[in-house]
Structure formats: C-alpha cells, structure tokens
Design a protein around this motif. Structure first.
Motif, mmCIF file in Angstrom:
data_model
loop_
_atom_site.group_PDB
_atom_site.id
_atom_site.type_symbol
_atom_site.label_atom_id
_atom_site.label_comp_id
_atom_site.label_asym_id
_atom_site.label_seq_id
_atom_site.Cartn_x
_atom_site.Cartn_y
_atom_site.Cartn_z
ATOM 1 N N LEU A 50 -1.122 -7.553 5.282
ATOM 2 C CA LEU A 50 -1.884 -6.133 5.356
ATOM 3 C C LEU A 50 -1.462 -4.683 6.194
ATOM 4 N N LEU A 51 -0.192 -5.806 7.279
ATOM 5 C CA LEU A 51 0.183 -4.688 8.205
ATOM 6 C C LEU A 51 1.375 -4.403 6.938
ATOM 7 N N GLY A 61 0.838 -3.157 4.254
ATOM 8 C CA GLY A 61 0.072 -2.023 3.079
ATOM 9 C C GLY A 61 0.031 -1.202 4.238
ATOM 10 N N LEU A 62 -0.495 -1.296 5.266
ATOM 11 C CA LEU A 62 -0.814 -0.368 6.037
ATOM 12 C C LEU A 62 0.121 0.948 6.896
ATOM 13 N N LEU A 63 1.554 -0.483 7.096
ATOM 14 C CA LEU A 63 2.235 0.870 7.206
ATOM 15 C C LEU A 63 3.041 1.408 5.953
ATOM 16 N N GLU A 64 3.242 1.367 4.681
ATOM 17 C CA GLU A 64 3.616 1.799 3.735
ATOM 18 C C GLU A 64 2.986 3.124 3.385
ATOM 19 N N GLN A 65 1.825 2.718 4.052
ATOM 20 C CA GLN A 65 0.600 4.347 3.593
ATOM 21 C C GLN A 65 1.410 5.579 4.128
#
Length: 114
Positions: free
Chosen positions: A57-58, A60-64
């Motif tokens: 989750l982390l 995926g969010l940071l890669e956005q």
C-alpha cells in the motif's frame, strides 16, 4: 517566534547526506523498521514490523507522486533554503532522488513475512 522547536533546540535540522545513507529497513528480511539511528535514538518511536499489505500500500501510494509534485513538495517545504546545508542539498532534485531511492527500497525485495 519559534517556528520549529525541535529544530531550534534539537540536533542537525536537515541532512541530505545522512538521509541518503540511512536505509528504510532495519531488517528487510523481517520487514522491520526502526528510528534508532536517528537523533535521540528515535525518541518515542519503537521498532515495528510492517505487514506485506502495508508495504505494498505504501509503495503504491508513494509511486503515484510525480517528479514534478515531489520537486514542488521539497521546494515548498523550503528545505533547500536552510543556512546549514551544503550545495547539493540546495537542489530539490537531489532530495527527490533520495526520496525515490527510499520508495525503491520499500518496493523491492521479497514479500514481508506474516
């Protein structure tokens, strides 16, 4: 006016060189994180294990976040304007590169154990 009491009375405010050297994981095999290498040995932040779902989750969010958004973030934070930093740390791009390396450390490696 005191804007940041911790920075005013605490140890070095911002340190790109040491941030670059500090790994995300204390132990990647167990997905353990720790702030013990930071000033005051992490103070009140105990060592923790990250779940696989949390790691994914982390990451995926940071890669956005786009490079432009990250540059804007570091520029708006005014981290590049501190008096006690070296020339490299005056570049938002340098901070972005270290940030992206941290995201890569979170993403790479085996699944976190249950």
């Amino acid at each position: 006016m005191i804007q940041d009491l911790g920075a005013t009375f605490g140890p070095a405010r911002v340190d790109l060189v040491n941030w670059r050297k500090t790994p995300v994981w204390r132990d990647r095999a167990t997905c353990t994180i720790s702030m013990s290498t930071l000033p005051y040995e992490g103070a009140t932040f105990p060592e923790r294990r990250v779940s696989e779902a949390g790691r994914v989750l982390l990451a995926g969010l940071l890669e956005q976040l786009s490079i432009r958004q990250l540059e804007d973030l570091f520029t708006a934070s005014r981290i590049t304007l501190y008096d006690a930093i070296d020339v490299e740390a005056r570049s938002a791009r340098a901070w972005v590169e270290v940030f992206l390396d941290k995201v890569k450390q979170i993403r790479q490696g085996p699944r976190c154990p249950q």
